[in-house]
Design a protein around this motif. Structure first.
Motif, short mmCIF file in Angstrom:
data_model
loop_
_atom_site.label_atom_id
_atom_site.label_comp_id
_atom_site.label_asym_id
_atom_site.label_seq_id
_atom_site.Cartn_x
_atom_site.Cartn_y
_atom_site.Cartn_z
N GLY A 110 0.78 -1.23 0.00
CA GLY A 110 0.00 0.00 0.00
C GLY A 110 0.81 1.28 0.00
N GLN A 113 -7.76 13.20 -2.53
CA GLN A 113 -6.81 12.43 -3.33
C GLN A 113 -6.35 13.26 -4.52
N LEU A 133 -12.72 8.63 -7.91
CA LEU A 133 -11.76 8.10 -6.95
C LEU A 133 -11.27 6.71 -7.32
N SER A 134 -12.02 6.01 -8.19
CA SER A 134 -11.57 4.67 -8.58
C SER A 134 -10.29 4.75 -9.39
N ARG A 182 -4.82 6.07 -6.82
CA ARG A 182 -4.14 5.04 -6.05
C ARG A 182 -4.51 5.25 -4.59
N HIS A 183 -4.71 4.18 -3.87
CA HIS A 183 -5.15 4.35 -2.49
C HIS A 183 -3.99 4.60 -1.55
N ARG A 184 -3.35 5.72 -1.76
CA ARG A 184 -2.26 6.14 -0.89
C ARG A 184 -2.48 7.60 -0.60
#
Lengths: 455, 455
Positions: free
Chosen positions: A21, B174, B191-192, B195-197
């Motif tokens: 992550g 984000q 948001l998809s 990157r989930h950071r």
């Protein structure tokens, strides 16, 4: 006790999460704190995409250890997934016979790219470019181009600059930015989104410093690399240019400090390598500086007669070195930024001559004041001819500072003309040149002014 | 004759074409070769869009003259069309009352942006950012976001990094890159494509060198600037970062050369300004170096007894300065790149002590060999105690080179600790520090070794 165990487990779990992550740059920083041998164990079980991301970071120090620890099939898939420029650099570090095994199993496209990239000399555009370019024929529409970009996005290092090729000859016609494509009419031809100017390009042999200057001048995000027939062989992206500028300026500062450039971070380099990078120049400068002892021996009679002259030797020598160091730092940067070209040497000389004379006059006056004040206040007795001593010191400073400015400003030009890096004109190098001549100037001035009195 | 006239007309016509058609960077380079006063005449009749492009180039030297020559209505439209950061810099250079007149007529949005940007200190992220950011609420889809980008494209400095905001608080949630948006499903939430950071951000007060390091580490093309509530106040783009890195390294080299940073190209700076930037440090160093004369006076008795000692003073002093200059250049760059932090000073000291001793031993040996060979070959007679003289020179070199390495490596830390720029630890500064102490070390060694024989 149980609490501690639970906390440790939590930390471990969060660490395991972080591997996937975290920002890849942070993960690499974290990994670099471990020994390279530990990397394979820490990264065991990492997804292939993530492994590719990690290995694509030039900062990652354990890439050889990591790729060597993988089964050969996985290693080949990872190499093919990496950007071609990084894969080439990595393969160059892997030892035989492993390297040949890996190269043999690569798909033909990647193998060709690696072979081509490996052939370009270090420091050239070819050595920092990647081969994964988005290119489309000039008879496509904006919509077709955007659709193509969507398909190939994952496998290209940059999609912000698109090469538009002649449909027949495949030569580069124009570059289009994604930004203008997005804003353009989908049914319009792709060339309608291009500015009608010649595209900014470089050749594989263009020096990377020159490429960096082009990026800076034209505010580019990526620049295609073309061969003599204007076929696109690769593309240089802005992230590699930023690394280039940082590296080049580190090299320049280290060279200017009078040593070879380190190539590695200060804390990582081995003691022996550090000694090699420093001792060479230090010894060369020392041997050059030995001429000062020879010059001093030559004037020994004068020294014995007028010990008072020796008192100012360090002061005078260092002033020449300092003014030379200033002039050199100015010219090195002006050359590096392209503000000044080799043919401008005489313009620079015409600027440095009055500069040197002015600075020399200022320091000479300070020197005369120093001697006069000390003599008047009785802090030190420079003898009955103290006025002549002061005149000698003042005139000597004028000459030496002027000479220092001229030497310091001309040395980078001379080095460049001889085919060396002008940044090799280091502060210590200039100081050494000026020291020897400075002594001769000082004693010659003394012979003229003090002849018949002290000498 | 007629031919010449016809050719001239053709040249003129092609030049007129070039004004609109050439790369703006080339046009600016061409304009900069003329006097600033000529720019308005050359550019008369230029389209407004092109005028904005020219003025958006920080390299353009006649921007004040050009904007002052325009009717106020046109000047205001041009300013509003420019990127907010460039407009702010330009307004700061325009003299009153014209500046206030222009600001008063700006549309409220531009006026606010300029007022905010002007408030940030030089060298901060706020001073190099622009306020034209693409931002969308987090409840939009990919398709909506792309449509929005198409509409605002022309008025934004970058569209490659999009800020996604909380629909209620407007805080940054984000960042999304255009590259991932293009490849994403149009109906998916924006948001998809993220990157989930945590997004990479800076604050307006972050030092621009620190911002440059973030760009380099995370390979960014643009980084949002957020306030304490995570509201986006601007964005820093990679082209400004490239200029920053070039400028900062020029400053570092010039400071390391022992002068104030020039801020202007070598060929453009006025003679008086050049003298101001150079004379200050040169005089300061000269006054510091005067201590060498004081030290020499202190040892005058020894000098008179053993003239042979003076022969090696320049050699010994310069070796200390050179080793110090090497160590300083290493540490300045390591600090600038963040490889070494202030708290690492003792690690550096532990590396430099053995380095200095080794280099000192090498030079000391060379010095002893030099004296022995000259004595043996009869090139010079250092007297009956020549072996002791050689031992003095060798031991002196060992001590001075070690001291030089230690001083040179610690000085940047000390300066940084005291709140100064570590890059002010210039080669001449270190050399001056080492020279004075070096003399004391040399004469102290001589007193120990030669006491009872020469002294």
């Amino acid at each position: 006790m149980e609490d501690i165990v639970r906390e440790d487990e939590a930390t471990l779990r969060s660490r395991a999460l972080d591997l996937e992550g975290e920002h890849v740059a942070d993960l690499v920083e974290h990994l670099n704190e471990h020994e390279p041998e530990e990397a394979p164990a820490i990264l065991a079980g990492l997804s292939e995409d993530r492994l590719i991301e990690v290995l694509d970071q030039p900062e990652f120090e354990a890439s050889v250890e990591l790729i060597s620890s993988l089964p050969i099939g996985r290693a080949v898939r990872v190499l093919a997934g990496m950007s071609a420029d990084r894969a080439t650099d990595l393969l160059a570090e892997i030892e035989e016979p492993r390297r040949s095994q890996l190269i043999a199993k690569l798909d033909p496209e990647t193998r060709n790219a690696v072979a081509r990239l490996a052939a370009y000399p270090e420091g050239s555009a070819g050595s920092i470019m990647t081969t994964e370019v988005v290119s489309v024929p000039a008879n496509w529409t904006v919509g077709q181009t955007l659709q193509h970009i969507r398909v190939v996005e994952k496998s290209r290092e940059t999609i912000y600059t698109i090469c538009v090729l002649d449909p027949v000859t495949q030569a580069l016609v124009q570059t289009v930015t994604l930004r203008r494509l997005i804003a353009a009419e989908p049914n319009a031809p792709v060339l309608s989104a291009a500015r009608h100017r010649r595209p900014i390009t470089v050749t594989p042999r263009t020096d990377r410093e020159e490429v960096a200057r082009l990026f800076s001048k034209y505010d580019q995000i990526a620049v295609p690399v073309v061969d003599e027939r204007f076929h696109v062989v690769g593309i240089v992206t802005v992230d590699d240019i930023i690394d280039t500028i940082f590296e080049e300026s580190t090299e320049d500062v280290q060279k200017f400090g009078g040593m070879e450039a380190l190539d590695e971070p200060y804390m990582d380099i081995s003691f022996l390598m550090m000694m090699r990078k420093r001792a060479g120049w230090l010894c060369a400068l020392f041997i050059g500086e030995m001429l000062t002892a020879t010059a001093m021996q030559h004037f020994e009679t004068e020294l014995e007669k007028a010990i008072v002259l020796t008192l100012f030797i360090p002061l005078i020598m260092s002033s020449g070195g300092n003014s030379g160091s200033q002039a050199t730092s100015l010219i090195i940067r002006a050359l590096a930024l392209g503000e000044v070209k080799l043919r401008d040497w005489w313009r620079v000389a015409l600027r440095e001559l009055p500069s040197g004379l002015t600075l020399g006059a200022i320091l000479g006056t300070l020197g005369i004041i120093r001697i006069t004040v000390w003599q008047m206040l009785g802090l030190y007795d420079y003898g009955e001819h103290w006025i002549l001593v002061a005149a000698t010191v003042g005139t000597g400073l004028l000459g030496i500072v002027t000479f220092g400015s001229m030497t310091g400003s001309m040395l980078p030009f001379i080095l460049q003309r001889l085919g060396f890096d002008p940044a090799s004109a280091s502060a210590p190098f200039v100081a050494t040149l000026v020291d020897v001549t400075g002594l001769v100037i000082y004693f010659s001035v003394a012979l003229v002014i003090l002849s018949g009195t002290l000498l």
